[in-house]
Enzyme design. Structure first.
Site, mmCIF file in Angstrom:
data_model
loop_
_atom_site.group_PDB
_atom_site.id
_atom_site.type_symbol
_atom_site.label_atom_id
_atom_site.label_comp_id
_atom_site.label_asym_id
_atom_site.label_seq_id
_atom_site.Cartn_x
_atom_site.Cartn_y
_atom_site.Cartn_z
ATOM 1 N N GLY A 71 -148.109 159.819 91.511
ATOM 2 C CA GLY A 71 -147.828 159.992 92.488
ATOM 3 C C GLY A 71 -148.608 160.457 93.865
ATOM 4 O O GLY A 71 -147.245 160.398 95.052
ATOM 5 N N THR A 72 -149.693 160.568 93.687
ATOM 6 C CA THR A 72 -150.459 160.682 94.612
ATOM 7 C C THR A 72 -149.667 159.850 95.639
ATOM 8 O O THR A 72 -150.585 159.736 96.976
ATOM 9 C CB THR A 72 -151.959 161.074 94.167
ATOM 10 N N ASN A 152 -144.954 173.221 91.746
ATOM 11 C CA ASN A 152 -145.671 172.570 91.026
ATOM 12 C C ASN A 152 -146.950 173.715 90.008
ATOM 13 O O ASN A 152 -146.711 173.520 88.640
ATOM 14 C CB ASN A 152 -146.567 171.228 91.010
ATOM 15 N N CYS A 328 -154.832 169.329 89.333
ATOM 16 C CA CYS A 328 -155.511 168.491 90.232
ATOM 17 C C CYS A 328 -156.793 169.597 90.489
ATOM 18 O O CYS A 328 -158.039 168.834 91.414
ATOM 19 C CB CYS A 328 -154.731 167.823 90.962
#
Length: 383
Positions: A71-72, A152, A328
């Site tokens: 996704g990053t 998120n 993260c």
């Protein structure tokens, strides 16, 4: 000791169906989709079928789908790819929000060092952007607007359709990070004013290390990786065939059971809130995020007088997996940038815990977790 996993926003276990699809593709023999022989053609066919499936699920064309490594990478490719392409057209402004994932925020800040002008939109106490602020920030010099679908950390949903319409009016590219929202919100790219969309497999019971970037046909975009001609020359690198196949299977299940997934998450979330209220009593915790405009599987709570680190450590010792925020950055001692942007008290920020629900969670687990939390809370407060 039976463990309780309430950290699905960080990552999810692969579903049996996705795992089976992964193993079948991984054990079928060597296959590089760029090779012309039979093994290569078989690998290419697997990717093509996965691409067609995503096109059907998202209501777009298969040629608009790019597979990435995460996704990053998808977020970064969207931002860099569109920003640099738009600068050639005289556009050098970027608009995003203060509550984006760091994959977006840090990429935007890097672009700022490359000569782009960056506007970071504030949010209200619920973590939601005011449409008027977005409209004031977007003009005919804006290159790209990046706003996530659902947060998120808090689950708050943003008005992406309204912001996207305004961006389109000014010919700015609209990027949406839908990593957390996919599988819980309906996404119809025929109807939504979105030019770029980022997804990740491991948030929907697919494998880690696979992502997706949708690029609407005609959107200014240039590749950020250079090498081979994979993904129509838009993303160089040998494709992760088993990962892509398993991602497609996970997406098919998630979208096919979307309402069931929503109902299940709401049931577990609701049970946890009710039981916590019973066990802890009034005024012992407060919810962070929007009460209504939210994703169903994320619940962010602050426990008065108890630090996030203390609560999480004790929950872990009791067999409960939760988080202090984004996976993260959860190893960092820095306060959540999302909660800080919401301008809530520092005490609420420093005592916040994120619970997130998914496949395999039950009401019974929610009730058990509430009792564990009450025991921990009483012990820590008595100190």
């Amino acid at each position: 000791m039976n463990s309780i996993y309430f950290d699905h926003a960080a990552t999810t276990a692969m579903s049996p169906e996705a795992l089976e699809a992964y193993i079948e593709a991984a054990t079928a023999g060597p296959g590089n989709a760029s090779s012309l022989h039979a093994h290569g053609r078989t690998a290419k066919e697997r990717i093509s079928l996965a691409r067609d499936l995503f096109a059907s699920l998202l209501q777009c064309e298969a040629s608009e789908i790019i597979f990435t490594g995460s996704g990053t990478e998808s977020d970064n490719s969207a931002l860099y790819g569109a920003a640099y392409a738009q600068r050639k057209r005289g556009r050098n402004r970027i608009v995003t929000t203060a509550v984006e994932h760091h994959a977006v925020l840090n990429a935007c800040r890097h672009l700022e060092t490359q000569g782009f002008s960056l506007t970071v939109l504030p949010v209200d106490e619920y973590g939601r952007v005011e449409l008027s602020d977005a409209m004031a920030a977007i003009d005919d010099t804006t290159a790209i607007v990046s706003v996530m679908a659902g947060n998120n950390e808090t689950g708050t949903i943003q008005p992406i359709a309204e912001i996207g319409e305004w961006a389109r009016k000014h010919k700015a590219v609209m990027h949406v990070d839908a990593v957390q929202a996919f599988g819980y919100l309906e996404i119809n790219l025929k109807e939504l004013p979105i030019d770029l969309l980022s997804l990740s497999a491991h948030k929907i019971n697919g494998p880690q290390g696979v992502g997706l970037l949708y690029v609407r046909k005609g959107t200014p975009f240039q590749p950020t990786l250079y090498g081979g001609s994979q993904e129509r020359n838009r993303r160089a690198g040998t494709e992760n065939v088993p990962g892509i196949v398993a991602f497609a299977k996970a997406a098919e299940l998630a979208c096919g059971q979307l309402q069931r997934r929503r109902n299940h998450a709401e049931e577990v979330r609701g049970a946890l809130l009710v039981k916590l209220q019973e066990e802890l009593g009034p005024g012992q915790f407060v919810m962070n995020g929007h009460p209504d405009e939210r994703l169903p599987h994320i619940l962010n709570l602050s426990f008065a007088g108890i630090s996030s680190e203390s609560m999480l450590m004790n929950l872990d010792l009791a067999g409960v997996s939760a988080s202090g925020g984004s996976a993260c950055t959860s190893g960092s001692l820095k306060p959540s940038h999302v909660l800080s942007a919401m301008k809530i008290s520092s005490e609420r920020v420093s005592s916040a815990v994120r619970f997130s629900f998914g496949l395999g969670n039950t009401r019974e687990e929610a009730n058990k977790m509430a009792k564990i939390t009450a025991t921990i809370s009483a012990r820590l407060r008595n100190r």
